[in-house]
Scaffold this motif. Structure first.
Motif, short mmCIF file in Angstrom:
data_model
loop_
_atom_site.label_atom_id
_atom_site.label_comp_id
_atom_site.label_asym_id
_atom_site.label_seq_id
_atom_site.Cartn_x
_atom_site.Cartn_y
_atom_site.Cartn_z
N LYS A 24 35.94 15.30 47.25
CA LYS A 24 37.17 15.80 47.84
C LYS A 24 38.03 14.63 48.31
N TYR A 25 39.18 14.49 47.66
CA TYR A 25 40.12 13.43 48.07
C TYR A 25 41.53 13.97 48.00
N GLN A 26 42.43 13.28 48.68
CA GLN A 26 43.83 13.69 48.73
C GLN A 26 44.70 12.66 48.02
N LEU A 27 45.89 13.11 47.62
CA LEU A 27 46.86 12.27 46.94
C LEU A 27 48.25 12.65 47.43
N THR A 28 49.08 11.64 47.69
CA THR A 28 50.46 11.90 48.07
C THR A 28 51.32 10.72 47.64
N ILE A 45 43.47 16.88 34.49
CA ILE A 45 42.95 17.01 33.12
C ILE A 45 41.87 15.97 32.82
N GLY A 46 41.81 14.91 33.64
CA GLY A 46 40.75 13.92 33.50
C GLY A 46 39.50 14.25 34.30
N GLY A 47 39.49 15.42 34.98
CA GLY A 47 38.32 15.85 35.72
C GLY A 47 38.22 15.29 37.13
N LYS A 48 39.31 14.75 37.67
CA LYS A 48 39.32 14.17 39.03
C LYS A 48 40.39 14.84 39.88
N LYS A 49 40.36 16.16 39.94
CA LYS A 49 41.40 16.92 40.64
C LYS A 49 41.39 16.65 42.15
N PRO A 50 42.53 16.23 42.72
CA PRO A 50 42.61 16.07 44.18
C PRO A 50 42.73 17.43 44.86
N THR A 51 42.59 17.45 46.20
CA THR A 51 42.81 18.70 46.93
C THR A 51 44.24 19.15 46.69
N GLU A 52 44.50 20.43 46.86
CA GLU A 52 45.83 20.97 46.63
C GLU A 52 46.85 20.34 47.56
N LYS A 53 48.05 20.17 47.06
CA LYS A 53 49.15 19.61 47.85
C LYS A 53 49.40 20.50 49.07
N ASP A 54 49.59 19.90 50.23
CA ASP A 54 49.86 20.60 51.49
C ASP A 54 48.73 21.53 51.93
N SER A 55 47.54 21.29 51.44
CA SER A 55 46.38 22.07 51.88
C SER A 55 45.94 21.57 53.25
N PRO A 56 45.52 22.47 54.13
CA PRO A 56 45.01 22.03 55.43
C PRO A 56 43.61 21.40 55.32
N GLU A 57 43.00 21.51 54.14
CA GLU A 57 41.68 20.93 53.92
C GLU A 57 41.81 19.40 53.78
N ARG A 58 41.02 18.68 54.54
CA ARG A 58 41.08 17.22 54.49
C ARG A 58 40.04 16.68 53.52
N GLY A 59 40.46 15.73 52.72
CA GLY A 59 39.53 15.04 51.85
C GLY A 59 38.88 13.89 52.58
#
Length: 104
Positions: A24-28, A45-59
């Protein structure tokens, strides 16, 4: 002359993907008007999906892509403030952007 935005986004996402060490990681992006969606696309598509944008879940890691000089620690942007980074553990420069990896 073409801007090669797709190749640029793919190569920046590739740099980020190589540095992800957790599930679980974030990107901005900074400034906040700067979109990170093109990097998110290639990461997903490379299999390294970050947490959803503006999600309250912290990576457990945060990657920030800056297209202009920026100060990451203490930046008030929502994604960064929620993550509450305390340390920059890596920086990379590529295609006129700076990529930061942060941890808490």
């Amino acid at each position: 002359e073409p801007s090669k935005q797709i190749n640029r986004a793919r190569s920046i996402a590739g740099i980020i993907a190589k540095q992800v060490t957790v599930e679980k990681y974030q990107l901005t992006g900074i400034p906040d008007k700067y979109s990170d969606s093109m990097y998110r696309y290639f990461l997903e598509i490379g299999g390294k999906k970050p947490t959803e944008k503006d999600s309250p879940e912290r990576g457990d890691e945060l990657f920030v892509v800056c297209d202009s000089p920026c100060t990451i620690i203490g930046d008030p942007q929502w994604d960064i403030a929620l993550f509450a980074p305390t340390k920059i553990v890596g920086t990379w420069s590529h295609e006129n952007v700076r990529i930061y990896k942060l941890v808490r």
